[in-house]
Design an enzyme around this catalytic site. Structure first.
Site, mmCIF file in Angstrom:
data_model
loop_
_atom_site.group_PDB
_atom_site.id
_atom_site.type_symbol
_atom_site.label_atom_id
_atom_site.label_comp_id
_atom_site.label_asym_id
_atom_site.label_seq_id
_atom_site.Cartn_x
_atom_site.Cartn_y
_atom_site.Cartn_z
ATOM 1 N N LYS A 1 43.604 23.971 38.488
ATOM 2 C CA LYS A 1 43.146 23.373 39.741
ATOM 3 C C LYS A 1 42.759 24.427 40.765
ATOM 4 O O LYS A 1 41.730 24.308 41.451
ATOM 5 C CB LYS A 1 44.252 22.470 40.308
ATOM 6 C CG LYS A 1 44.538 21.231 39.479
ATOM 7 C CD LYS A 1 45.699 20.434 40.064
ATOM 8 C CE LYS A 1 45.972 19.193 39.243
ATOM 9 N NZ LYS A 1 47.130 18.419 39.768
ATOM 10 N N SER B 1 48.660 13.053 41.282
ATOM 11 C CA SER B 1 48.445 14.243 42.106
ATOM 12 C C SER B 1 47.463 14.039 43.246
ATOM 13 O O SER B 1 47.251 14.951 44.038
ATOM 14 C CB SER B 1 47.961 15.400 41.226
ATOM 15 O OG SER B 1 46.750 15.073 40.586
ATOM 16 N N GLY C 1 44.189 24.690 25.739
ATOM 17 C CA GLY C 1 43.326 25.042 26.856
ATOM 18 C C GLY C 1 42.002 24.318 26.772
ATOM 19 O O GLY C 1 41.694 23.662 25.775
ATOM 20 N N PRO C 2 41.180 24.423 27.816
ATOM 21 C CA PRO C 2 39.879 23.735 27.824
ATOM 22 C C PRO C 2 38.923 24.327 26.793
ATOM 23 O O PRO C 2 39.158 25.419 26.273
ATOM 24 C CB PRO C 2 39.367 23.953 29.260
ATOM 25 C CG PRO C 2 40.174 25.071 29.805
ATOM 26 C CD PRO C 2 41.463 25.121 29.068
ATOM 27 N N THR D 1 39.654 29.587 19.291
ATOM 28 C CA THR D 1 39.355 29.801 17.874
ATOM 29 C C THR D 1 39.030 31.260 17.591
ATOM 30 O O THR D 1 39.497 31.836 16.591
ATOM 31 C CB THR D 1 38.181 28.902 17.454
ATOM 32 O OG1 THR D 1 38.518 27.533 17.704
ATOM 33 C CG2 THR D 1 37.867 29.076 15.984
#
Length: 843
Positions: free
Chosen positions: A774, A731, A379-380, A386
């Protein structure tokens, strides 16, 4: 003693005159030669020879002083040694010379000189049996009976006595013992004299002893002198422990002259120390294979002098083996209800990760011998990958250890270094187990997607064994060199993207996507965790600072635009620091002056009166502290001209909105693309142009003068803003088609529409990835309608319920449906696109 029938050396031998030492039969010595005669012998005989015979030369000790040596041939010693050149190495530094490795074969006497230049060639007579040095001794065969037999037996027993006084753990001494038992008795005087520390003069005496009886007597006196010296030294050491230790020079099998070891260093390690270590080894409850290795190393350590460098290395190795948690573990907390409560208290949202942990606990209740799963959170940044790993360890009641893998480019960081290297140490996996002191911790492999690769190996390949449940039960670190069971370790890897993780490594992990947060989730996280933590870190209390929810929403929408909450936490920290200044000033004023009404809160305000508590952060105070808003809702303001469309992109940092702008001018039908586009996006632009030109009549698309071909006499410029950022991927296809359709039809695209999807030349819309990220990006930007590929409809189930309720989703199977949803009132020609053409009969 005359030679009998058997293997013989050539009767003519080139002679090498040596100053450095004496070569005895059965030994191997390295000589350096630089005199003209010897250099010619090497270059013309040894280097040019093609047969085994050409490598046999004679070595004659040069008794003349090297400082007074001349070009004249010195008097030759009467006895020499025939030898075979095993290795020849040449060098020009510091002056031209050759280094020869020569093995002695037998004695010879010089009968006469044949020539002196360019090298000495002589007629020789063989004096020894060559077989006795090249053939192992038959079992039970000794020298002849009588005085010679008694002499050889006495010599053998004296040599054994000397060995008993030496340290058998030293490889050279062990080699000495093997040679003593394997060689014929008649060869022992030469071999022993070449191995013990003797002068060249004494070696010459052994070389000159042609009679076997004289040879035994000469070498026996050397052995006796060595034993007497050792006995005297031991008595002296008992009286004076600080006496300098005597060193005996031993050649390793006669190959490396000058190799030295301490003959009187019987191991005097602290007995209590090694006994304590031995008790720890037995108490460590390690596997049988590891126990055998430890006991073997401990045995070597007991015999090893403390002054040897290897002693410290062996001790460090045994200390590590004792400290490793071979059988120490923690009992898992398997109460699912309390685990769910703990996870909910630590983290808001992240339902998929919590569900996976609870599933693991449930299975552990049913099956106690479950192997630890290999999870990978993708993920971002800033979404809590963590921290959720740390919460999982606390939920299970296990030890936690984090291993940062970002930038690691040496496989030894994972597997460790071999103990043969200076400064060797175990890898990070074994070091982590030593730190947590249990064999079932939670290991967090942070940033596994940022592993490097160099000449020192590929650490990602080394992780294959660590993260494979079928292999990690016998993980072998190079430093330990014994297997360690990692099957009970719960490995959790984190990554921002799976694109840079090698496929073989990714296949071994269970990937769990951790998407970004919605605005509502960020507000909840801020008021549950972030504000409380920042107040504590800055010494404030809720009675001193209050941040309303609408202020938090303003910070999220106008000062941060990210998938995670790191920037949000920093902004809250900035507010806390500004309030801390006001509180500190108010405390100082309260002690010295009377209270006065508080003025407006400003970052640089130096009002004399203490502020009223709690300080409430409103929109005015937010602007004073954080400055003007960094982000504005600019979506609707950009759609003021035809040729603008809003797309959605995915990055490792989360979803992003992406504007596409187009303009046209008179020209020759050229297409210009700017914005640092990749090859895939450039191909999407050409696809869009081709599809629109093919369907221009259907959709009433014209050029600048109203012609039916949109590119006739017209140049098109397609630009993707944020030109400093590289962009690629398929995309953006539907966004480019919509942007160009708006330009060619001179109609505005709806300002509240965003879209994503790949296109084909036939006008189909293909599915793409990263839908959740998105859509969340569009939601953050204030978009009301999102156009998605029809085959991505299944991905909408992952979206939060409030997002699905607030957004209008349009799933399109082809570009007709895309254009119809992107423009108010539909797009001209859409209805006719599906009507089959009317054919008139010509009959």
């Amino acid at each position: 003693m005359a030679s009998s029938d058997g293997i013989r050396i050539p009767s003519r031998l080139p002679l090498l005159l040596t100053h450095e030492g004496v070569l005895l039969p059965g030994s191997t010595v390295r000589f350096s030669v630089d005199s003209p005669r010897n250099m010619h012998l090497v270059s013309q005989r040894l280097l040019r020879g093609t047969s085994l015979k050409s490598t046999i030369i004679g070595l004659i000790p040069n008794t003349r002083d090297p400082e007074h040596d001349t070009d004249d041939l010195p008097p030759l010693h009467k006895i020499g040694t025939a030898g075979i050149a095993v290795q020849v190495v040449g060098s020009n530094w510091p002056k031209p010379h050759f280094t020869l490795l020569i093995t002695g074969l037998c004695r010879f006497s010089v009968s006469g000189l044949l020539k002196e230049r360019p090298f000495v060639l002589a007629e020789v007579e063989q004096l020894d049996k060559l077989e006795q040095y090249t053939t192992p001794a038959p079992q039970g065969v000794t020298t002849d009976d009588g005085e010679l037999g008694e002499l050889s037996e006495k010599f053998y027993q004296t040599a054994v006595q000397l060995l008993g006084m030496l340290d058998m753990s030293v490889p050279v001494v062990a080699k000495f013992r093997r040679l003593l038992d394997s060689l014929p008795r008649e060869t022992l005087p030469d071999v022993v004299a070449s191995m013990i520390r003797t002068s060249n003069k004494e070696k010459l005496q052994v070389l000159d002893a042609v009679s076997l009886e004289d040879r035994f007597k000469t070498a026996l006196s050397m052995l006796t002198r060595q034993i007497d010296g050792l006995n005297l030294l031991q008595k002296t050491r008992k009286k004076s422990p600080d006496n300098e230790k005597r060193v005996l020079s031993v050649r390793k099998g006669g190959v490396f002259p000058g190799r030295q070891f301490n003959v009187d260093e019987e191991d005097e390690d602290d007995g209590d120390d090694t006994s304590v270590l031995e008790r720890k080894i037995h108490a460590a409850n390690m596997p049988e294979a590891a126990l055998r290795v430890c006991l073997k190393e401990l045995k070597r350590l007991k015999k090893m002098p403390q002054s040897m460098p290897e002693s410290a290395l062996t001790r460090n190795y045994l200390d590590l083996m004792v400290e490793l948690p071979w059988s120490k573990n923690t009992k898992d907390c398997l109460d699912i209800r309390s685990a769910r409560t703990l996870l909910d208290n630590d983290h808001y949202a992240m339902e998929k990760l919590k569900r996976r942990v609870l599933e693991y606990l449930a299975v552990r209740q049913l099956k106690t011998s479950l192997k630890g799963p290999i999870l990978c959170f993708v993920g971002p940044p800033g979404v809590g990958k963590t921290s959720v790993g740390r919460s999982i360890a606390r939920t299970l009641g296990r030890g936690f250890h984090r291993i940062a893998l970002g930038g690691v480019c040496d496989q030894s960081d994972i597997r460790g270094h071999r103990r043969t290297y200076v400064g060797s140490m175990p890898g990070r996996i074994i070091n982590g187990l030593k730190t947590v002191a249990v064999n079932n911790p939670v290991f967090l492999l942070d940033e596994v997607d940022k592993l490097g690769k160099s000449l020192q190996g590929d650490p990602a390949a080394a992780l294959l064994e660590v993260l494979d449940p079928e292999q990690n039960h016998s993980f072998t670190d190079h430093y330990l060199n014994v297997a360690f069971d990692l099957s009970q370790v719960l490995f959790i890897a984190t990554a921002n993207t799976t694109a840079t993780i090698p496929p073989a490594l990714l296949d071994r992990m269970e990937v769990l996507q951790v998407p970004g947060y919605t605005q509502e989730e960020k507000v909840e996280i801020a008021h549950r965790h972030l504000i409380r933590n920042q107040l504590e870190q800055h010494g404030l209390t809720p009675q001193q600072l209050h941040i309303p929810q609408d202020t938090t929403q303003a910070i999220i929408s106008r000062y941060t635009r990210e998938a995670g909450v790191r920037s949000l936490e920093r902004k809250i920290g900035a507010i806390c620091r500004a309030v801390a200044v006001k509180v500190a000033e108010g405390h100082r004023v309260a002690k010295t002056e009377a209270s006065v009404p508080e003025g407006p809160l400003e970052q640089g305000d130096k009002a004399a009166a203490p502020p009223e508590m709690p300080i409430v952060i409103d929109h005015i105070a937010l602007t004073d502290i954080l400055g003007p808003p960094l982000f504005e809702m600019e979506v609707s303001e950009r759609f003021i001209l035809p040729g603008v469309a809003l797309g959605l992109a995915w990055t490792p940092l989360g979803g992003e909105i992406m504007f596409v702008e187009a303009s046209r001018m008179e020209g020759e039908g050229q297409l210009t693309l700017t914005g640092q586009l990749g090859d895939v996006m450039k191909e999407s632009a050409h696809l869009a142009i081709s599809w629109l030109r093919a369907n221009a009549k259907t959709y009433q698309l014209t050029n600048m003068v109203g012609g039916p071909d949109p590119l006739e006499g017209t140049d098109i410029h397609l630009h993707f803003p944020a030109g400093a950022v590289t962009k690629d991927g398929p995309s953006a296809g539907v966004t480019i088609v919509t942007c160009l359709a708006s330009l060619f039809s001179s109609r505005l695209v709806r300002s509240d529409v965003a879209m994503t999807g790949e296109i084909t030349l036939r006008g189909l819309v293909l599915p793409v990835g990263g839908i959740k990220d998105k859509v969340l990006a569009a939601y953050r930007a204030g978009v009301k309608r999102v156009i998605l590929p029809q085959r991505n409809q299944k991905d909408l189930e992952e979206l939060p319920a409030n997002v699905r309720a607030d957004l209008d989703f349009v799933t399109a199977a082809n570009l007709d449906e895309v254009l119809n949803a992107a423009f108010d009132g539909g797009f001209p020609g859409t209805d006719q696109a599906h009507t089959p053409p009317q054919l008139s009969s010509k009959l």
